[in-house]
Design a protein around this motif. Structure first.
Motif, short mmCIF file in Angstrom:
data_model
loop_
_atom_site.label_atom_id
_atom_site.label_comp_id
_atom_site.label_asym_id
_atom_site.label_seq_id
_atom_site.Cartn_x
_atom_site.Cartn_y
_atom_site.Cartn_z
N ASN A 1 14.23 -21.35 1.38
CA ASN A 1 13.29 -20.76 0.42
C ASN A 1 12.40 -19.79 1.17
OD1 ASN A 1 11.62 -20.13 -1.67
ND2 ASN A 1 10.62 -22.11 -1.76
N LEU A 2 12.52 -18.52 0.85
CA LEU A 2 11.75 -17.48 1.51
C LEU A 2 10.53 -17.05 0.70
CD1 LEU A 2 14.72 -15.27 2.76
CD2 LEU A 2 13.49 -17.05 4.00
N GLU A 3 10.29 -17.73 -0.40
CA GLU A 3 9.18 -17.36 -1.29
C GLU A 3 7.97 -18.27 -1.05
OE1 GLU A 3 9.46 -14.75 -3.61
OE2 GLU A 3 11.37 -14.41 -2.58
N HIS A 4 6.80 -17.73 -1.32
CA HIS A 4 5.55 -18.48 -1.31
C HIS A 4 4.64 -17.84 -2.35
CE1 HIS A 4 3.84 -15.21 1.13
NE2 HIS A 4 4.90 -15.33 1.92
N PRO A 5 3.52 -18.46 -2.66
CA PRO A 5 2.66 -17.94 -3.74
C PRO A 5 2.15 -16.52 -3.52
CG PRO A 5 1.98 -20.16 -3.13
CD PRO A 5 3.04 -19.75 -2.15
N PHE A 6 2.14 -16.03 -2.31
CA PHE A 6 1.59 -14.70 -2.02
C PHE A 6 2.68 -13.64 -1.82
CE2 PHE A 6 -1.17 -18.02 -0.24
CZ PHE A 6 -2.27 -17.87 -1.09
N THR A 7 3.93 -13.97 -2.12
CA THR A 7 5.04 -13.04 -1.94
C THR A 7 4.93 -11.86 -2.91
OG1 THR A 7 6.46 -14.87 -1.27
CG2 THR A 7 7.56 -12.81 -1.87
N PRO A 8 4.85 -10.63 -2.39
CA PRO A 8 4.80 -9.46 -3.28
C PRO A 8 6.21 -9.19 -3.86
CG PRO A 8 4.80 -8.75 -1.00
CD PRO A 8 4.72 -10.25 -0.99
N PRO A 9 6.28 -8.45 -4.96
CA PRO A 9 7.57 -8.18 -5.61
C PRO A 9 8.61 -7.51 -4.70
CG PRO A 9 5.76 -7.51 -7.03
CD PRO A 9 5.16 -7.90 -5.72
N GLU A 10 8.17 -6.55 -3.87
CA GLU A 10 9.12 -5.85 -2.99
C GLU A 10 9.76 -6.83 -2.00
OE1 GLU A 10 5.43 -4.85 -1.96
OE2 GLU A 10 5.59 -4.55 -4.09
N LEU A 11 8.94 -7.73 -1.48
CA LEU A 11 9.44 -8.72 -0.53
C LEU A 11 10.33 -9.74 -1.22
CD1 LEU A 11 9.44 -9.77 2.36
CD2 LEU A 11 7.33 -11.00 1.85
N SER A 12 9.99 -10.06 -2.45
CA SER A 12 10.79 -11.00 -3.23
C SER A 12 12.22 -10.49 -3.42
CB SER A 12 10.13 -11.26 -4.57
OG SER A 12 10.79 -12.28 -5.26
N VAL A 13 12.35 -9.20 -3.65
CA VAL A 13 13.68 -8.60 -3.81
C VAL A 13 14.49 -8.74 -2.52
CG1 VAL A 13 14.91 -6.40 -4.15
CG2 VAL A 13 12.98 -7.00 -5.63
N GLN B 1 -7.25 -12.03 2.31
CA GLN B 1 -5.90 -12.07 1.75
C GLN B 1 -4.85 -12.06 2.86
OE1 GLN B 1 -6.37 -8.53 -0.63
NE2 GLN B 1 -6.20 -9.73 -2.53
N LYS B 2 -5.11 -11.30 3.92
CA LYS B 2 -4.19 -11.26 5.06
C LYS B 2 -4.01 -12.65 5.65
CE LYS B 2 -4.71 -6.63 6.94
NZ LYS B 2 -5.13 -5.82 8.07
N ALA B 3 -5.11 -13.36 5.82
CA ALA B 3 -5.06 -14.69 6.41
C ALA B 3 -4.22 -15.63 5.55
CB ALA B 3 -6.46 -15.25 6.60
N GLN B 4 -4.42 -15.61 4.25
CA GLN B 4 -3.65 -16.47 3.35
C GLN B 4 -2.16 -16.10 3.39
OE1 GLN B 4 -5.74 -15.66 -0.31
NE2 GLN B 4 -6.75 -17.66 -0.26
N PHE B 5 -1.89 -14.82 3.31
CA PHE B 5 -0.50 -14.36 3.32
C PHE B 5 0.17 -14.75 4.64
CE2 PHE B 5 2.71 -11.18 4.39
CZ PHE B 5 3.55 -11.27 3.29
N CYS B 6 -0.52 -14.51 5.73
CA CYS B 6 0.07 -14.79 7.06
C CYS B 6 0.35 -16.27 7.26
CB CYS B 6 -0.83 -14.27 8.17
SG CYS B 6 -0.81 -12.48 8.31
N GLU B 7 -0.56 -17.12 6.81
CA GLU B 7 -0.34 -18.57 6.92
C GLU B 7 0.91 -19.00 6.16
OE1 GLU B 7 -3.77 -20.95 5.98
OE2 GLU B 7 -5.04 -19.72 7.28
N ALA B 8 1.06 -18.49 4.96
CA ALA B 8 2.23 -18.83 4.15
C ALA B 8 3.49 -18.20 4.74
CB ALA B 8 2.04 -18.37 2.71
N GLU B 9 3.39 -16.99 5.22
CA GLU B 9 4.54 -16.26 5.74
C GLU B 9 5.05 -16.83 7.06
OE1 GLU B 9 7.67 -13.92 5.49
OE2 GLU B 9 6.18 -14.08 3.90
N ILE B 10 4.15 -17.38 7.86
CA ILE B 10 4.57 -17.98 9.14
C ILE B 10 5.54 -19.14 8.89
CG2 ILE B 10 3.72 -19.43 11.05
CD1 ILE B 10 1.32 -17.51 11.23
N LYS B 11 5.26 -19.96 7.89
CA LYS B 11 6.16 -21.07 7.57
C LYS B 11 7.52 -20.56 7.13
CE LYS B 11 2.31 -23.98 6.26
NZ LYS B 11 1.53 -24.51 5.16
N VAL B 12 7.53 -19.53 6.31
CA VAL B 12 8.77 -18.95 5.83
C VAL B 12 9.53 -18.32 7.00
CG1 VAL B 12 9.76 -17.11 4.39
CG2 VAL B 12 7.96 -18.57 3.49
#
Length: 102
Positions: free
Chosen positions: A5-17, A58-69
């Motif tokens: 699963n590469l998605e998290h709550p802060f995933t932008p649409p471009e990244l989701s694609v 927002q960067k901090a939240q995104f980065c924390e979620a993205e590190i796990k992914v």
């Protein structure tokens, strides 16, 4: 291949694609390593571009979620590398055996 699963709550649409493309590639029967590399590079660029648009909080939240992914993606890539290495070792042993009997 295991589900990833590469998605998290802060995933932008471009990244989701891009994530969907990577997931589809990983779930395909024959993995194209070149496509996997290309999509991974695109994903990295997309993340870096997106980070430049975010506020510090927002960067901090995104980065924390993205590190796990990202860790899960790195783990997946490492398993694929190990499988390829195992196949290559088998081919080399087989080749040596053929030469021995020729």
């Amino acid at each position: 291949m295991n589900k990833i699963n590469l998605e998290h709550p802060f995933t932008p649409p471009e990244l989701s694609v891009l994530n969907q493309e990577i997931t589809a590639l990983l779930n395909s029967e024959a993995l194209d390593e070149k496509s996997f590399h290309s999509l991974s590079v695109k994903r990295d660029r997309c993340i870096n571009n997106y980070l430049s648009t975010l506020e510090q909080a927002q960067k901090a939240q995104f980065c924390e979620a993205e590190i796990k992914v990202n860790d899960a993606l790195v783990d997946c890539a490492q398993r694929l590398f190990n499988q390829s290495l195992k196949q290559l070792s088998g081919l080399i042993r087989g080749r040596k055996a053929v030469k021995k009997y020729y």
